[in-house]
Design an enzyme around this catalytic site. Structure first.
Site, PDB file in Angstrom:
ATOM      1  CD  GLU A  83       3.582   5.455  -5.556  1.00 51.85           C
ATOM      2  OE1 GLU A  83       3.355   5.404  -5.065  1.00 51.85           O
ATOM      3  OE2 GLU A  83       3.650   4.548  -6.463  1.00 51.85           O
ATOM      4  N   GLY A 105       0.584  -1.639   0.259  1.00 50.38           N
ATOM      5  CA  GLY A 105       0.213  -0.101  -0.166  1.00 50.38           C
ATOM      6  C   GLY A 105       1.089   1.095  -0.027  1.00 50.38           C
ATOM      7  CB  SER A 106      -0.277   4.857   0.283  1.00 50.06           C
ATOM      8  OG  SER A 106      -0.387   4.860   2.081  1.00 50.06           O
ATOM      9  CD  GLU A 132       5.544  -3.316  -2.799  1.00 49.27           C
ATOM     10  OE1 GLU A 132       5.679  -2.857  -3.371  1.00 49.27           O
ATOM     11  OE2 GLU A 132       4.112  -4.167  -3.996  1.00 49.27           O
ATOM     12  CB  CYS A 183       3.969  -0.241  -6.401  1.00 50.23           C
ATOM     13  SG  CYS A 183       4.457  -1.713  -6.496  1.00 50.23           S
ATOM     14  CD  GLN A 238      -4.558   7.416  -8.592  1.00 53.72           C
ATOM     15  OE1 GLN A 238      -5.332   7.420  -6.899  1.00 53.72           O
ATOM     16  NE2 GLN A 238      -3.202   6.497  -8.984  1.00 53.72           N
ATOM     17  CB  VAL A 252      -1.569   2.765   4.924  1.00 47.44           C
ATOM     18  CG1 VAL A 252      -2.672   1.798   5.242  1.00 47.44           C
ATOM     19  CG2 VAL A 252      -2.688   3.919   3.869  1.00 47.44           C
ATOM     20  N   GLY A 253       1.176   2.423   5.214  1.00 44.71           N
ATOM     21  CA  GLY A 253       2.178   2.093   5.721  1.00 44.71           C
ATOM     22  C   GLY A 253       2.986   1.837   7.226  1.00 44.71           C
TER      23      GLY A 253
END
Ligand code: UN1
Length: 499
Positions: A383, A228-229, A250, A284, A331, A232-233
């Site tokens: 990103e 995820g982002s 990741e 990613c 998005q 959030v990671g």
């Protein structure tokens, strides 16, 4: 990437994806098509699943690893038999071209094949004791129930990267697939159960970030693995640290391809195109920056521009068939905003830069976009997660200094997932491979398309991860803990460091 594209505090209601307590899963390439509906788990449902996972763990961990491998082998036969059906579903729920969807299901099969073999290895170590008649060994043992929080861009393969090593090592799991593409994850778990896995070993839970958070925090959960982002990671890592849980992260990427003037430009053209626009730039690992020597940049840009424009029908503003849509409207609009802001900041638009379809006619499509930028602009370090390639020119008189400069730019970002270089100069190529600050590096190949299932250890450096690796042997580290066993067969007390 944005975790499941749901940011903290944003609910599914805000996104119009929930109705009567159900997730509505739509095809982003054809938004009138509902692919599936999934009942959102209540707290009571989650508690039940967690309890089941714990109970199943106590039995599953007792099976010898080669026996656990047999279950995975049965599942893999089903994955192979149902490959086309699963690919079609994945293609519908995620929008990625069918060819890519087939590749993703194949990735499950490859990953399983590798970890099935690990059931007969899972080596530990033996050491030489300091004393006579004594042996010391270290074995790997399972940890407990795991929770997987996964994203919508690889909704079938990424769960397999986590599940295969977790299971072979003797752990159980609950998968919380992205609410934007939950069906492939559910079917993945269904296949495991169809293969006869004991009840509770592999489960699925549905919902948004709050469901993932509840599962991650729960005391019965011993391992949390998330794709995820960064935001959030970090949150998940804090939860895990607090509960002393194993944690695999990741997260995002901002990947560069460096092109030196001696490169094979046909290969560069194909490679950069695939790296930047494969899966609509929503990997990613997607190539987000092209760092190129000025003497060849006009030629390469004009080749890429031509090919980019061929991916859609300019007159009718429609995409061609083999081009992935953007996962949702939010998005799509975010990508467009980023491009507009980049232009305001001074980026030069080469092609694209527009929404092809905002869902009004068909799906959510963004034109393949090339921008000429300067390093330091927001677009060059943030990103995007869309089909936007930022080109940065390097103007130096020789390749050596050009590479030095390009490397500084490539590494001057918070992420460290995937980078690549195109050159025929073996020395410079290998120097770049050595100097890139990322977990994945390619020579004369694009930044996407890691081989998963043994050869690659997928994972990133810096803010992309916490050192954990997936889909290869190093994944066993996430799902096992070591036990050191000392066996003394001398028949007397032998005191270490004293006798
Ligand atoms: C991801 O985008 O989260 O290397 C994974 C690749 C794919 C995996 C991408 N095999 O591009």
């Amino acid at each position: 990437m944005t975790i499941n594209t749901i940011e903290k505090n944003q609910t599914l209601e805000d996104m119009g994806l929930i109705k009567d307590g159900k997730i509505i899963n739509i095809n982003p390439a054809k938004i009138t098509e509902i692919v599936s509906e999934h009942v959102i788990d209540s707290q009571a449902d989650l508690d039940k699943k967690l309890k089941k996972s714990q109970e199943a763990f106590l039995k599953w961990k007792k099976l010898p690893a080669p026996t656990r491998a047999q279950y995975l082998a049965k599942a893999n036969i089903i994955f192979a038999e149902r490959k086309e059906e699963l690919s079609l579903i994945l293609h519908r729920e995620n929008g990625k071209p069918l060819e890519e969807a087939r590749g993703e299901i194949q990735e499950i099969i490859d990953v399983f094949e590798f970890f099935i073999g690990e059931g007969r290895r899972m080596y530990g170590t033996t050491g030489q004791s300091e004393m006579p008649n004594k042996t010391i060994m270290t074995i790997k043992q399972p940890i407990g129930p795991a929770v997987f929080i996964t994203a919508w861009n690889f909704p079938a393969a990424v769960p397999s990267w986590k599940a295969a090593p977790a299971l072979i090592c003797g752990n159980t799991f609950i998968l919380k697939p992205s609410e934007l593409a939950p069906l492939s994850g559910k079917l993945f778990v269904d296949v495991l159960n169809e293969a006869g896995l004991p009840e509770g070993v592999a489960q699925c839970a549905f919902g948004a970030g709050d469901v993932g958070e509840y599962l991650a925090k729960h005391e019965l959960t011993k391992i949390v693995s998330i794709t995820g982002s960064v935001a959030v990671g970090r949150h998940v890592a804090e939860i895990a640290a607090n509960g002393f849980k194993k944690c695999a992260l990741e997260l995002g990427g901002k990947n560069s391809t460096i092109v030196l003037k001696d490169a094979d430009l046909d290969l560069v053209e194909d490679g950069v195109l695939w790296g930047a626009y494969g899966t609509g730039g929503q990997r990613c690992t997607s190539t987000s920056r092209l760092i190129i020597e000025k003497s060849i940049s006009s030629e390469v840009i004009s080749r890429l521009e031509k090919r980019s424009k061929a991916l859609y029908d300019e007159t009718n503003n429609k995409c061609a068939i083999n081009y992935a849509p953007i996962i949702n409207k939010k998005q799509l609009e975010k990508i467009h905003r980023m491009v507009e802001e980049a232009i305001k900041e001074g980026a030069e638009l080469v092609c694209g830069g527009k929404i092809l379809d905002d869902g009004t006619h068909n799906g959510y499509f963004y034109a393949p976009t090339i921008l000429k930028v300067k390093h330091g602009m927001k677009i060059s370090t943030t990103e995007v997660f869309g089909p936007v390639l930022s080109v940065i020119e390097i103007d130096e008189k020789d390749k050596e200094t050009a590479l030095e400069k390009a490397m500084i730019i490539a590494n001057d970002i918070e992420y460290g997932l995937s980078n690549s270089i195109f050159t025929k100069d073996v020395n410079l190529g290998m120097q770049a491979v050595h100097d890139f600050e990322s977990g994945l590096v390619y020579l004369n190949a694009p930044t996407i398309g890691a081989e998963c299932g043994g050869a690659s250890q997928f994972g990133g450096w810096k803010n992309t991860g916490n050192g954990s690796r997936e889909s290869g042997i190093a994944a066993l580290e996430t799902y096992t803990q070591y036990k050191t066993i000392a066996i003394d067969y001398s028949g007397k007390l032998q005191r270490a460091q004293i006798d």
